[in-house]
Design a protein around this motif. Structure first.
Motif, mmCIF file in Angstrom:
data_model
loop_
_atom_site.group_PDB
_atom_site.id
_atom_site.type_symbol
_atom_site.label_atom_id
_atom_site.label_comp_id
_atom_site.label_asym_id
_atom_site.label_seq_id
_atom_site.Cartn_x
_atom_site.Cartn_y
_atom_site.Cartn_z
ATOM 1 N N UNK A 102 -0.312 28.064 18.014
ATOM 2 C CA UNK A 102 -0.430 27.874 19.463
ATOM 3 C C UNK A 102 -1.743 27.172 19.766
ATOM 4 N N UNK A 103 -1.649 26.104 20.571
ATOM 5 C CA UNK A 103 -2.834 25.366 21.004
ATOM 6 C C UNK A 103 -2.819 25.327 22.529
ATOM 7 N N UNK A 104 -3.927 25.777 23.131
ATOM 8 C CA UNK A 104 -4.007 25.947 24.579
ATOM 9 C C UNK A 104 -4.746 24.777 25.236
ATOM 10 N N UNK A 105 -4.751 24.777 26.587
ATOM 11 C CA UNK A 105 -5.551 23.797 27.328
ATOM 12 C C UNK A 105 -7.022 23.963 26.987
ATOM 13 N N UNK A 106 -7.499 25.199 27.055
ATOM 14 C CA UNK A 106 -8.874 25.501 26.659
ATOM 15 C C UNK A 106 -8.872 25.848 25.177
ATOM 16 N N UNK A 107 -9.954 25.570 24.505
ATOM 17 C CA UNK A 107 -9.933 25.530 23.051
ATOM 18 C C UNK A 107 -10.015 26.914 22.419
ATOM 19 N N UNK A 108 -10.607 27.873 23.137
ATOM 20 C CA UNK A 108 -10.650 29.265 22.676
ATOM 21 C C UNK A 108 -11.276 29.424 21.299
ATOM 22 N N UNK A 109 -12.300 28.623 21.017
ATOM 23 C CA UNK A 109 -13.039 28.781 19.770
ATOM 24 C C UNK A 109 -14.134 29.824 19.956
ATOM 25 N N UNK A 110 -14.501 30.501 18.891
ATOM 26 C CA UNK A 110 -15.593 31.466 18.955
ATOM 27 C C UNK A 110 -16.923 30.699 18.972
ATOM 28 N N UNK A 111 -17.677 30.783 20.070
ATOM 29 C CA UNK A 111 -18.875 29.939 20.188
ATOM 30 C C UNK A 111 -19.981 30.304 19.207
ATOM 31 N N UNK A 112 -19.985 31.565 18.728
ATOM 32 C CA UNK A 112 -21.061 32.013 17.835
ATOM 33 C C UNK A 112 -20.741 31.747 16.363
ATOM 34 N N UNK A 113 -19.578 31.170 16.098
ATOM 35 C CA UNK A 113 -19.185 30.859 14.722
ATOM 36 C C UNK A 113 -19.187 29.347 14.507
ATOM 37 N N UNK A 114 -19.470 28.933 13.282
ATOM 38 C CA UNK A 114 -19.347 27.518 12.953
ATOM 39 C C UNK A 114 -17.873 27.111 12.975
ATOM 40 N N UNK A 115 -17.640 25.812 12.929
ATOM 41 C CA UNK A 115 -16.275 25.298 12.876
ATOM 42 C C UNK A 115 -15.521 25.901 11.688
ATOM 43 N N UNK A 116 -16.151 25.899 10.519
ATOM 44 C CA UNK A 116 -15.490 26.442 9.336
ATOM 45 C C UNK A 116 -15.172 27.921 9.504
ATOM 46 N N UNK A 117 -16.110 28.674 10.033
ATOM 47 C CA UNK A 117 -15.877 30.109 10.238
ATOM 48 C C UNK A 117 -14.732 30.343 11.217
ATOM 49 N N UNK A 118 -14.622 29.495 12.251
ATOM 50 C CA UNK A 118 -13.515 29.617 13.198
ATOM 51 C C UNK A 118 -12.166 29.470 12.499
ATOM 52 N N UNK A 119 -12.109 28.610 11.496
ATOM 53 C CA UNK A 119 -10.853 28.386 10.785
ATOM 54 C C UNK A 119 -10.568 29.447 9.727
ATOM 55 N N UNK A 120 -11.607 30.104 9.239
ATOM 56 C CA UNK A 120 -11.454 31.058 8.134
ATOM 57 C C UNK A 120 -11.107 32.458 8.619
ATOM 58 N N UNK A 121 -11.609 32.857 9.780
ATOM 59 C CA UNK A 121 -11.572 34.271 10.164
ATOM 60 C C UNK A 121 -10.145 34.814 10.263
ATOM 61 N N UNK A 122 -9.237 34.097 10.922
ATOM 62 C CA UNK A 122 -7.873 34.617 11.074
ATOM 63 C C UNK A 122 -7.124 34.611 9.745
ATOM 64 N N UNK A 123 -7.396 33.612 8.915
ATOM 65 C CA UNK A 123 -6.763 33.595 7.590
ATOM 66 C C UNK A 123 -7.120 34.847 6.803
ATOM 67 N N UNK A 124 -8.387 35.232 6.895
ATOM 68 C CA UNK A 124 -8.861 36.404 6.144
ATOM 69 C C UNK A 124 -8.278 37.698 6.723
#
Length: 257
Positions: free
Chosen positions: A98-120
């Protein structure tokens, strides 16, 4: 073997439509937003949903993975009724990006961490596998060099491409996009649409709520026009955009094309 009292992980049904919606109703208070929607997306199809604000497009999309709770009707994903209380909803959702209008990224995490957290956390992948998958998907959206950046240091278009890479990192069977370019400056829209075109060319099943008529015409397999909580018209995007049959479709397209 599943633990007694817990739902078994549902398996996709071979040959079933990716998404099938039957007689779907949804109201917010006295406002009936969806008025008996019947709709389907076949495997590998790109279906674009258009219509004026308040027509029910985003609500339909959010009902497809039960971010909104339907009042009645059926939503069947890969042959599995996700409104059935016996269904393991989280297991089905894991196959829906799911991809939203707003990006809903965690601001305190790096780009890589944003991609890793849910996988883990959700897929229980090892850190090494999660990082490898994340880097592959960042490369896919053209942002391999941004893995150490924080979201606040990226443009809106870059943040949205990171959000797409994050969804792809969960290895979904299908992707839902809710007006993914509407919050972007016009010059940033093209990069996001290019990523979506690449996904379509690779056979990803996609349901896209959008105002981008060029994308719908070029990439879509089916165009759905909604107004007033119902599907007014649907068909081949080129045909619907060039020769809309319904006067409501004609009036809408005359303002946006």
């Amino acid at each position: 073997m599943s633990t007694p009292g817990t739902p078994a992980v549902p398996q996709p049904v071979a040959g079933a439509a990716a998404i099938r919606v039957r007689a779907l109703h949804k109201s917010f208070g006295r406002n009936e937003v969806l008025k008996g929607i019947d709709f389907h997306v076949d495997q590998g199809q790109v279906v674009c949903v258009i219509g004026p604000s308040g027509s029910g497009k985003s609500t339909l999309l959010r009902c497809v993975n039960r971010l909104e709770e339907p009042d009645s009707g059926q939503i069947i994903v890969e042959g599995i009724d996700i409104c059935d209380p016996e269904t393991d909803l989280d297991a089905v959702r894991a196959r829906i990006g799911m991809v939203f209008q707003q990006f809903n990224l965690f601001p305190h995490m790096t780009v890589l961490q944003n991609l890793v957290v849910a996988q883990r956390k959700v897929l229980k992948r090892s850190k090494a596998e999660a990082v490898e998958t994340a880097r592959a998907n960042l490369a896919k959206v053209g942002l391999a060099e941004k893995e150490k950046a924080f979201p606040g240091h990226l443009s809106g278009g870059q943040q949205q491409r990171v959000a797409i890479a994050r969804a792809l990192s969960m290895n979904p069977d299908m992707m839902l996009f809710d007006e993914p370019t509407s919050a972007l400056d016009p010059e940033l829209v093209g990069d996001v649409l290019d990523v979506m075109k690449t996904l379509a060319s690779e056979g990803m099943t996609m349901m896209v709520v959008t105002h981008e008529m060029g994308f719908a015409r070029e990439v879509g397999d089916k165009l759905v026009f909604m107004d007033g909580g119902v599907i007014v018209e649907e068909g081949d995007p080129v045909e619907v955009l060039a020769n809309p049959r319904h006067e409501r479709t004609q009036a809408f397209l005359s303002k946006v094309l």
